[in-house]
Write an enzyme that holds these catalytic residues in place. Sequence first.
Site, short mmCIF file in Angstrom:
data_model
loop_
_atom_site.label_atom_id
_atom_site.label_comp_id
_atom_site.label_asym_id
_atom_site.label_seq_id
_atom_site.Cartn_x
_atom_site.Cartn_y
_atom_site.Cartn_z
N TYR A 95 0.88 -1.25 -0.15
CA TYR A 95 0.04 -0.05 -0.11
C TYR A 95 1.05 1.12 0.10
CZ TYR A 95 -3.85 -3.13 1.11
OH TYR A 95 -4.69 -4.31 0.90
N TYR A 473 -11.57 -0.72 0.74
CA TYR A 473 -11.42 -0.59 2.13
C TYR A 473 -9.99 0.09 2.42
CZ TYR A 473 -7.63 -3.58 4.33
OH TYR A 473 -6.56 -4.12 4.88
N ARG A 474 -9.09 0.09 1.42
CA ARG A 474 -7.80 0.63 1.64
C ARG A 474 -6.99 0.51 0.34
NH1 ARG A 474 -3.80 -2.98 5.75
NH2 ARG A 474 -2.10 -1.71 6.02
#
Length: 528
Positions: A95, A473-474
């Site tokens: 991420y 969600y991310r």
Amino acid sequence: MSGPARPPGMSESDFQRALGEFAAVVGRAAVLSGEGAAQPYLDPFDPFPPGDTRAHEASAVVLVADIEQLRAVLNVANRYGVPLWSVSTGRNFAYGGAAPRLKGCVVLDMQRMNRVLEINETLGFALVEPGVSYYDLYRELKARDSKLWLDPPAAGWGSVMGNTLERGFGTTPYGDHASAQCGMEVMLANGDLVRTGMGAMSGSREWQVFKPGFGPSYDAMFMQSNFGIVTKIGVWLMPRPAGYLLCRYMFRHDADLENIVETLRPLKLDETIQSNAVIESAVRWAAGVSTRKQWYDGPGAMPDALIDKMARALGIGRWNLRFCLYGPERLVKARRDVIHERFSRIADAQLIELPYIDSSVEPKGGGDRSQVGIPNLDAFNLLNWRGGSGAHIDFSPVCPPVGHDAVQQVRMVRDRAAQYGFDYYGGFTVGARSMHHIFAAIFNRDDAGQTTGARNLLETLINDFGAAGYGQYRTHLEYMDLAASQYDFNNHALMRLSETIKHALDPNGVLSPGKQGIWPGKNGGRAQ
Ligand code: ADP
């Protein structure tokens, strides 16, 4: 001209002065600046080929050791307008790692604030600082001969703080990390120090056991946000059960997914299955134990017939399900019987019988260890799947635990991934009312085509899913704006609220600009 990045809009002389003031606060050795200094803070899985002009490159790094240093650093940042990017241990791989959303930010690294402040055996909680990793907390629990288990995320080397704030998850009954959080200490951009919930009452001893306190509750506001810097966090820990039973099922047919999810949902909703359950595709399983070349070395995604062949050779299913049951043997076996009876209705399902194990005995495999509270790094085995400089970025939409939705999402991801030459490395982590659908685009970073393909695939998928009403969600840094823009009810009312709060709390825009698509400068804030 290339050279070290610099905060946008800042002159070199102002930047050097600001770095000098940071050094006066934290010591010269705790400021990393100049050519190559911020290199270790680049994202090793950045979906840009190495050497490319990096969109997410820090200008410098400041390591703080305590609250007073943090406050003084914020003071300097506000006076000079230096944007800071806060990380706890910076292991947010897939991420963005420790890299900032905005090129030229100074990374504010809190790994030196690494005390385990409390472990409470009676009430089952810990209070930790940002730099405490899951390994650190695990070691501390062991050293104290604790009767508590932590819940590790897929990769155990990151911080309890970072993973909890990002709403990460694991696979014990405490696997929803945001839900298992209780009480925070937060430093605001102006240096004010706030304790949430019962922590706001100086004499209270219930900070880590009663979340709301009195009046508005703010903890969630500091998750996936850039409204403050969290300096302490409380997390609930699970009492060690008497024993556990690892459960593993294999399903032969690709079309079984719908039935698996439909069977699982009621068992999760009524808590027959206590922990998050994990559904894994054959490729995801295979990538943990083998390399792609062993099965297929041709162009494009691995053909379906070969996936079948691979699954048979490895003795795994097209879909594989695992979860763990916890408690005294009689209770665990009663749960197991109910669950077995339901899943045995799916044709050709293979139910692996494993023994009930006393909780003093540790399992060997990484995934199994996670299920009994032992951090590990097995999740990184997938990096070998395509060889070279293995990397991955994750596509992480939310999915209702409904068979039809799961099938639709898999079809959408698989088809797009194939267009870009990627295998469906995917699966679901299944909670009671929602599932995290995680697809990893695995690429060799030495291969510019694969790297660019992964980047474009992710963007296309987020767009596809947004159009179908499925949100993320991310996301990786690269897609934060895109993912945020899809939360658009009432002309983006949620983002307008976030921007209003951002401006009120951080008028100079020094905290993690662009995090989760929230930028200073909008709705009256400072322009970037
Ligand atoms: P990890 O625990 O995996 O090492 P990081 O330290 O990289 O995770 O944190 C993940 C993300 O969480 C960061 O990019 C940042 O946005 C946010 N974050 C981490 N620590 C803090 C903190 N103490 N306060 C506010 N946000 C934080």
